[in-house]
Motif scaffolding. Structure first.
Motif, PDB file in Angstrom:
ATOM      1  N   TYR A 180       0.856  -1.187   0.000  1.00  0.00           N
ATOM      2  CA  TYR A 180       0.000   0.000   0.000  1.00  0.00           C
ATOM      3  C   TYR A 180       0.892   1.238   0.000  1.00  0.00           C
ATOM      4  O   TYR A 180       1.775   1.366   0.848  1.00  0.00           O
ATOM      5  N   CYS A 181       0.656   2.159  -0.941  1.00  0.00           N
ATOM      6  CA  CYS A 181       1.502   3.340  -1.093  1.00  0.00           C
ATOM      7  C   CYS A 181       0.682   4.589  -0.810  1.00  0.00           C
ATOM      8  O   CYS A 181      -0.240   4.916  -1.562  1.00  0.00           O
ATOM      9  N   LEU A 182       1.042   5.301   0.252  1.00  0.00           N
ATOM     10  CA  LEU A 182       0.203   6.370   0.776  1.00  0.00           C
ATOM     11  C   LEU A 182       0.735   7.768   0.503  1.00  0.00           C
ATOM     12  O   LEU A 182      -0.010   8.740   0.617  1.00  0.00           O
ATOM     13  N   VAL A 183       2.007   7.899   0.163  1.00  0.00           N
ATOM     14  CA  VAL A 183       2.632   9.215   0.041  1.00  0.00           C
ATOM     15  C   VAL A 183       2.106   9.960  -1.185  1.00  0.00           C
ATOM     16  O   VAL A 183       1.885   9.371  -2.247  1.00  0.00           O
ATOM     17  N   GLY A 184       1.909  11.274  -1.015  1.00  0.00           N
ATOM     18  CA  GLY A 184       1.534  12.115  -2.153  1.00  0.00           C
ATOM     19  C   GLY A 184       0.066  12.106  -2.507  1.00  0.00           C
ATOM     20  O   GLY A 184      -0.336  12.711  -3.502  1.00  0.00           O
ATOM     21  N   LYS A 185      -0.773  11.453  -1.698  1.00  0.00           N
ATOM     22  CA  LYS A 185      -2.202  11.400  -1.969  1.00  0.00           C
ATOM     23  C   LYS A 185      -2.939  12.419  -1.106  1.00  0.00           C
ATOM     24  O   LYS A 185      -2.570  12.664   0.045  1.00  0.00           O
ATOM     25  N   LYS A 186      -3.982  12.999  -1.659  1.00  0.00           N
ATOM     26  CA  LYS A 186      -4.809  13.927  -0.891  1.00  0.00           C
ATOM     27  C   LYS A 186      -5.833  13.141  -0.066  1.00  0.00           C
ATOM     28  O   LYS A 186      -6.342  12.111  -0.519  1.00  0.00           O
ATOM     29  N   PRO A 187      -6.155  13.611   1.147  1.00  0.00           N
ATOM     30  CA  PRO A 187      -7.163  12.920   1.954  1.00  0.00           C
ATOM     31  C   PRO A 187      -8.471  12.750   1.186  1.00  0.00           C
ATOM     32  O   PRO A 187      -8.920  13.660   0.478  1.00  0.00           O
ATOM     33  N   ALA A 188      -9.074  11.581   1.298  1.00  0.00           N
ATOM     34  CA  ALA A 188     -10.298  11.281   0.555  1.00  0.00           C
ATOM     35  C   ALA A 188     -11.125  10.252   1.306  1.00  0.00           C
ATOM     36  O   ALA A 188     -10.576   9.340   1.932  1.00  0.00           O
ATOM     37  N   PHE A 189     -12.446  10.393   1.238  1.00  0.00           N
ATOM     38  CA  PHE A 189     -13.359   9.424   1.844  1.00  0.00           C
ATOM     39  C   PHE A 189     -13.726   8.354   0.827  1.00  0.00           C
ATOM     40  O   PHE A 189     -13.977   8.633  -0.341  1.00  0.00           O
ATOM     41  N   VAL A 190     -13.757   7.109   1.298  1.00  0.00           N
ATOM     42  CA  VAL A 190     -14.168   5.969   0.492  1.00  0.00           C
ATOM     43  C   VAL A 190     -15.308   5.280   1.230  1.00  0.00           C
ATOM     44  O   VAL A 190     -15.200   5.015   2.427  1.00  0.00           O
ATOM     45  N   TYR A 191     -16.404   4.993   0.547  1.00  0.00           N
ATOM     46  CA  TYR A 191     -17.546   4.355   1.189  1.00  0.00           C
ATOM     47  C   TYR A 191     -17.912   3.080   0.439  1.00  0.00           C
ATOM     48  O   TYR A 191     -17.599   2.906  -0.734  1.00  0.00           O
ATOM     49  N   TYR A 192     -18.571   2.166   1.185  1.00  0.00           N
ATOM     50  CA  TYR A 192     -18.983   0.883   0.621  1.00  0.00           C
ATOM     51  C   TYR A 192     -20.211   0.392   1.378  1.00  0.00           C
ATOM     52  O   TYR A 192     -20.267   0.551   2.593  1.00  0.00           O
ATOM     53  N   PRO A 193     -21.196  -0.207   0.697  1.00  0.00           N
ATOM     54  CA  PRO A 193     -21.310  -0.421  -0.747  1.00  0.00           C
ATOM     55  C   PRO A 193     -21.321   0.897  -1.516  1.00  0.00           C
ATOM     56  O   PRO A 193     -21.853   1.887  -1.024  1.00  0.00           O
ATOM     57  N   VAL A 194     -20.754   0.888  -2.702  1.00  0.00           N
ATOM     58  CA  VAL A 194     -20.679   2.102  -3.492  1.00  0.00           C
ATOM     59  C   VAL A 194     -22.021   2.366  -4.164  1.00  0.00           C
ATOM     60  O   VAL A 194     -22.913   1.522  -4.182  1.00  0.00           O
ATOM     61  N   SER A 195     -22.181   3.560  -4.737  1.00  0.00           N
ATOM     62  CA  SER A 195     -23.421   3.936  -5.398  1.00  0.00           C
ATOM     63  C   SER A 195     -23.753   2.954  -6.513  1.00  0.00           C
ATOM     64  O   SER A 195     -22.891   2.606  -7.332  1.00  0.00           O
ATOM     65  N   ASN A 196     -25.001   2.500  -6.505  1.00  0.00           N
ATOM     66  CA  ASN A 196     -25.530   1.606  -7.546  1.00  0.00           C
ATOM     67  C   ASN A 196     -24.842   0.252  -7.581  1.00  0.00           C
ATOM     68  O   ASN A 196     -24.951  -0.473  -8.571  1.00  0.00           O
ATOM     69  N   GLU A 197     -24.135  -0.109  -6.521  1.00  0.00           N
ATOM     70  CA  GLU A 197     -23.546  -1.441  -6.421  1.00  0.00           C
ATOM     71  C   GLU A 197     -24.659  -2.492  -6.369  1.00  0.00           C
ATOM     72  O   GLU A 197     -25.731  -2.255  -5.814  1.00  0.00           O
ATOM     73  N   THR A 198     -24.422  -3.649  -6.962  1.00  0.00           N
ATOM     74  CA  THR A 198     -25.377  -4.750  -6.918  1.00  0.00           C
ATOM     75  C   THR A 198     -24.705  -5.987  -6.317  1.00  0.00           C
ATOM     76  O   THR A 198     -23.487  -6.006  -6.121  1.00  0.00           O
ATOM     77  N   GLU A 199     -25.469  -6.983  -6.015  1.00  0.00           N
ATOM     78  CA  GLU A 199     -24.964  -8.254  -5.479  1.00  0.00           C
ATOM     79  C   GLU A 199     -24.328  -8.104  -4.096  1.00  0.00           C
ATOM     80  O   GLU A 199     -23.421  -8.866  -3.737  1.00  0.00           O
ATOM     81  N   ILE A 200     -24.779  -7.125  -3.309  1.00  0.00           N
ATOM     82  CA  ILE A 200     -24.289  -7.009  -1.938  1.00  0.00           C
ATOM     83  C   ILE A 200     -24.875  -8.148  -1.112  1.00  0.00           C
ATOM     84  O   ILE A 200     -26.085  -8.389  -1.138  1.00  0.00           O
ATOM     85  N   ARG A 201     -24.029  -8.833  -0.392  1.00  0.00           N
ATOM     86  CA  ARG A 201     -24.487  -9.978   0.388  1.00  0.00           C
ATOM     87  C   ARG A 201     -25.433  -9.552   1.510  1.00  0.00           C
ATOM     88  O   ARG A 201     -25.332  -8.444   2.039  1.00  0.00           O
ATOM     89  N   LEU A 202     -26.285 -10.477   1.909  1.00  0.00           N
ATOM     90  CA  LEU A 202     -27.365 -10.163   2.837  1.00  0.00           C
ATOM     91  C   LEU A 202     -26.910 -10.082   4.283  1.00  0.00           C
ATOM     92  O   LEU A 202     -27.531  -9.402   5.091  1.00  0.00           O
ATOM     93  N   ARG A 203     -25.814 -10.765   4.609  1.00  0.00           N
ATOM     94  CA  ARG A 203     -25.376 -10.785   6.000  1.00  0.00           C
ATOM     95  C   ARG A 203     -23.855 -10.775   6.068  1.00  0.00           C
ATOM     96  O   ARG A 203     -23.174 -11.044   5.094  1.00  0.00           O
ATOM     97  N   MET A 204     -23.345 -10.453   7.260  1.00  0.00           N
ATOM     98  CA  MET A 204     -21.909 -10.291   7.440  1.00  0.00           C
ATOM     99  C   MET A 204     -21.311 -11.491   8.143  1.00  0.00           C
ATOM    100  O   MET A 204     -21.873 -11.984   9.124  1.00  0.00           O
ATOM    101  N   PRO A 205     -20.157 -12.000   7.689  1.00  0.00           N
ATOM    102  CA  PRO A 205     -19.520 -13.145   8.338  1.00  0.00           C
ATOM    103  C   PRO A 205     -18.796 -12.749   9.623  1.00  0.00           C
ATOM    104  O   PRO A 205     -18.595 -11.568   9.903  1.00  0.00           O
ATOM    105  N   PRO A 206     -18.384 -13.721  10.424  1.00  0.00           N
ATOM    106  CA  PRO A 206     -17.612 -13.437  11.642  1.00  0.00           C
ATOM    107  C   PRO A 206     -16.291 -12.744  11.329  1.00  0.00           C
ATOM    108  O   PRO A 206     -15.692 -12.970  10.286  1.00  0.00           O
TER     109      PRO A 206
END
Length: 329
Positions: A180-206
């Protein structure tokens, strides 16, 4: 942000030397398929594609061998964090040791991280034959869990390695390494599931550490996460100011929050280092259904730093329950 080496999905490790007849596709083909799947995930979210690195493949093999050789080591483990430490790091006094941290393990086989980069790893059990042939099992499994999600859903992955390693009774684990290379990047928010994502699983594993200990495993939905990347200020903290989950008719769904406002045991360090908030529906999602998220995130001063409304759709059947429920501990 140097947190990923200490993340894991709960598993019990055993091992014997890998036998080629265990698989219908070669390790090279498996790795190429894995790379293609990860490229698809990242490029769909406008993240740059990674490359497959031969030395990280070797690091994955050797770390898997270490875990295999020490599967029955009489090591006292008293907490979730000690379990995490055991799986990702190595102990010098045990056979097969190549390096304490994932980065040390990669350096030991000749991998040279670029400036401003670090190496993390994770391990996943391949419990069934069909899991051995599909790298999607790894990436889908990691995407389904909040603390592991950013191991593969990360805007700055550069190089990866992966290796299937056999363990007791013909079963296997998959060891995954990434730079993972972090230097030189501007702060940014990442969210998930992303907009219009499909096939999101119904439940979360342990997962460890357990992000929702007050809810029984398999009784709640895949997590919705918002994470701040590339922010180097150690004082930055983020909190959920608003979190709403609505069904297709606009009805509010009961949820449970995960943030520094209410950190469960062993999670505060993760939430602070990852600059991360999450929430889940208190029951599994409904199949083939659309959901809307309304979220506001504030920093430690109370300033709103992220605000968004978006939709996603779930899978048509409960694939996780079908795969895991009969074996779930």
């Amino acid at each position: 942000m140097k947190l990923f080496p200490s993340l894991m999905i709960l598993l019990i490790l055993y091992s014997f030397p890998l036998r080629s007849q265990d698989f219908s596709i070669s390790e090279s083909e498996y790795q190429k398929r894995g790379l293609k799947l990860l490229e698809t995930i990242l490029e769909a979210n406008q993240f740059p594609p990674p490359t497959l690195d031969a030395k990280l493949n070797i690091a994955a093999q050797k770390h898997g061998d270490y875990l295999s050789r020490n599967q029955n080591a009489n090591v006292k483990i008293d907490s979730q964090l000690e379990t995490i430490e055991w799986v990702h790091n190595e102990r010098e006094d045990l056979p097969g040791f190549i390096g304490k941290t994932p980065q040390d393990q990669a350096l030991a086989v000749g991998f040279k991280p670029n400036d401003g980069c670090y190496v993390g790893n994770t391990v996943l059990p391949l419990m069934k034959k069909e899991h051995r042939e599909s790298p999607e099992f790894l990436f889908r499994g990691l995407l389904d869990t909040p603390f592991h999600r950013s191991i593969v859903f990360h805007p700055a992955i550069k190089r990866i390695g992966m290796q299937r390693v056999s363990y007791e009774n013909g079963k296997h684990i998959l060891v995954f390494f990434a730079e993972y290379c972090l230097v030189g990047k501007k702060p940014a928010f990442v969210y998930y599931p992303v907009s219009n994502e499909t096939e999101i699983r119904l439940r979360m594993p342990p997962e460890l550490p357990n992000p929702f200990p007050h809810l029984p495993y398999l009784s709640y939905s895949t997590a919705i996460t918002i994470q701040l990347f590339f922010d180097n200020d150690p004082e930055t903290e983020i909190y959920l100011e608003e979190a709403l989950l609505l069904d297709s008719k606009g009805k509010t769904i009961p949820i449970s929050l995960l943030s520094l406002s209410n950190p469960p045991p062993d999670t505060k360090e993760f939430l602070k280092s990852m600059k991360f908030v999450a929430f889940v529906a208190n029951e599994p999602f409904q199949a083939n259904s659309e959901y809307m998220v309304k979220a506001k995130v504030k920093n430690q001063t109370g300033k709103i730093v992220f605000q968004k409304t978006w939709k996603f759709r779930t899978e048509s059947e409960d694939s996780f329950f079908k795969t895991f429920a009969p074996e779930n501990p």
